[in-house]
Scaffold this active site. Structure first.
Site, short mmCIF file in Angstrom:
data_model
loop_
_atom_site.label_atom_id
_atom_site.label_comp_id
_atom_site.label_asym_id
_atom_site.label_seq_id
_atom_site.Cartn_x
_atom_site.Cartn_y
_atom_site.Cartn_z
NE ARG A 1 2.34 -3.51 12.38
CZ ARG A 1 2.21 -3.69 11.07
NH1 ARG A 1 1.73 -2.72 10.31
NH2 ARG A 1 2.57 -4.83 10.50
CG HIS B 1 -0.82 -5.23 2.18
ND1 HIS B 1 -0.19 -5.04 3.38
CD2 HIS B 1 -0.78 -4.01 1.54
CE1 HIS B 1 0.20 -3.78 3.48
NE2 HIS B 1 -0.14 -3.12 2.39
CB SER C 1 -0.97 0.01 1.19
OG SER C 1 -0.29 -0.22 2.40
#
Ligand code: CMX
Length: 474
Positions: free
Chosen positions: A362, A307, A277
């Site tokens: 994350r 993704h 992206s």
């Protein structure tokens, strides 16, 4: 520290009087005020001429230094690891994970301003940090939130477009179409058509980027409410922060969910420049396509299952698991399910990464959020057991270079807990967040004048000739 001395950047701005934004900026720049009172645009306008010069000198003095060599297998292997992109906002270390302008996720959780009563960082502040390298103060973030909220209105044709799309069209396809349709609003495209100077590209890119960022909560919520609810959305609150407005527009008022949105947008924003992206947005932008067309291209890449869509895949995979094991969450049962997935030639969604070689920070940040807010939630417990089992199974399977979970392994479970249960919508939230990372780079690209991208490709026949000649020489 306050000053009315004209810096080079301000003189530059004053010289460009034909441009309205620059006129405003130039007038503002004569105000007697401190760095801590400046707007994001004023600060960036001050910083980038120095950055421009720094890059110019760096290229002049060290442009000849060889920074990488490429193996044939990399050409066929998705160019994995080849250095050749410039990305200022973040760098991804295989072991330490993402660093936003040198700061880890726990550091930004501590250092970035928070909303009153909130515990997670404000995504507006990560945008500011990624663009300038500086942490804004609370007043600056508040003004920035209000600026974004003031840009939120969608043109009628975009609302009509979304209202007329079939509900079975994937939300990511709707998202990218709506962002493309916003091209009608592009100040960059209009200025370019009127022959704007290269020196001013950054200014229109900045304005388009903020306009776009301001409109994304409306687009995302319109898609969510049209596809899954009654199609009605609340109004933007001009005094609320971005995360709160997004949650409210989607139809969620719970304060913990609002805080989750802030955390979600912040940690999903940027992951250096080579992911699909980010790279796509930058690549399309390098042809001087507007931020609308560039981001929309990036969103189409994010929509792929390897993704961003992996967050949807994870949930669907978890639900199938739940159905099959009928309440038996033992490690043995989960191990068997993992092997069944692998033996049927599929990937385990939410595990593996092209760069990372440890648990994604994350993932850890989201796990900590769950531990704090709902440690006993059934789906969270299941995800935690998978975390204990999957790395061992993937290591034994022996294919992936990284058996650890990535960001997408955890995000869906958090959303499920608060009642946002429609998994096909999840990548849209990732897309809103990704805009916070790729748009600052797009503005920087235009400010420092990065070139159109054009790497070299060869056919296999040509590569054969190349390899032959290299082997013969050695
Ligand atoms: N399950 C099974 N096999 C996996 C795997 C997984 N989770 N991750 C990698 N592999 C396989 C690859 O498919 C590849 O197989 P082949 O040799 O048959 O092609 C092999 O292991 C080597 O791959 P790798 O070098 O470890 O990983 P890549 O850099 O090629 O791919 C990624 C990275 C993320 C696409 C891959 O790990 C994957 O498909 N993961 C599952 C999907 C996912 O979670 N994607 C989200 C990533 C985060 C994001 O971008 O949002």
């Amino acid at each position: 520290m306050s000053s009315i001395v004209l810096t080079n950047s301000k003189k530059y701005l004053l010289n460009n009087t034909k441009n309205n934004y620059l006129i405003n900026l130039s007038i503002n720049s004569l105000r007697n005020y401190t760095n801590s009172e400046k707007t994001l645009k004023e600060r960036f306008a001050e910083i980038f001429p120095e950055k421009q010069q720094e890059i110019k000198d760096f290229k002049k003095n060290y442009g000849h230094v060889v920074i990488d060599s490429v193996k044939l297998e990399q050409a066929y292997g998705g160019m994995r690891g080849i250095k050749g992109l410039v990305w200022e906002g973040s760098v991804l270390d295989p072991e330490e994970g993402i660093k936003f302008r040198g700061r880890t996720i726990p550091e930004i959780q501590k250092q970035l301003p928070k909303a009153v009563g909130g515990q997670e960082p404000l995504p507006e502040a990560i945008f500011w940090l990624l663009l300038t390298g500086e942490i804004p103060n609370e007043a600056q973030v508040k003004a920035f939130s209000a600026d974004l909220a003031s840009r939120s209105e969608l043109p009628e044709h975009v609302v009509k477009l979304l209202d007329n799309l079939p509900k079975n069209l994937h939300p990511m396809a709707q998202f990218s179409m709506a962002v493309t349709a916003l091209e009608s609003e592009s100040k960059f495209a209009k200025a370019y058509a009127q022959g704007v100077s290269k020196k001013d590209y950054w200014n229109y890119t900045f304005e388009d980027s903020l306009d776009l960022l301001g409109k994304l909560p409306m687009i995302a919520s319109k898609i969510y409410r049209n596809v899954f609810k009654d199609g009605k959305i609340a109004s933007i609150d001009p005094n609320a922060d971005y995360g709160k407005n997004l949650a409210n527009l989607l139809g969620f008022q719970n304060n913990d969910f609002v805080d989750l949105m802030r955390l979600y947008l912040t940690i999903h924003s940027d992951h250096e420049g080579g992911n699909v992206s980010a790279h796509t947005t930058h690549l399309v932008g390098s042809a001087l396509s507007s931020p609308y067309l560039s981001l929309s291209a990036g969103l189409n890449g994010l929509a792929g299952p390897l993704h961003g869509r992996a967050n949807q895949e994870v949930l669907e995979w978890l639900f199938k698991l739940r159905e099959e094991v009928k309440g038996d969450y033992s490690k043995e049962t989960i191990e068997k399910y993992l092997w069944d997935t692998l033996n049927s030639g599929r990937v385990v969604p939410g595990y593996g990464h092209a760069v990372l070689r440890k648990t994604d920070p994350r993932y850890t940040a989201q796990r900590e959020f769950a531990l704090k807010h709902f440690p006993d939630y059934e789906l969270f417990k299941l995800v935690s057991t998978i975390y204990e089992v999957a790395p061992k199974v993937l290591t034994k399977h022996g294919k992936t270079k990284n058996p650890w979970p990535n960001v997408d392994s955890h995000s869906g479970v958090l959303l499920q807990y608060y009642g946002l249960t429609e998994a096909s919508f999840y990548t849209v939230l990732f897309g809103v967040a990704r805009a916070f990372g790729v748009l600052p780079q797009l503005i920087t690209d235009r400010a420092v004048g990065l070139s159109i991208e054009r790497p070299k490709s060869f056919s296999t026949e040509k590569y054969r000739d190349l390899v032959k000649s290299i082997i013969t020489k050695n």
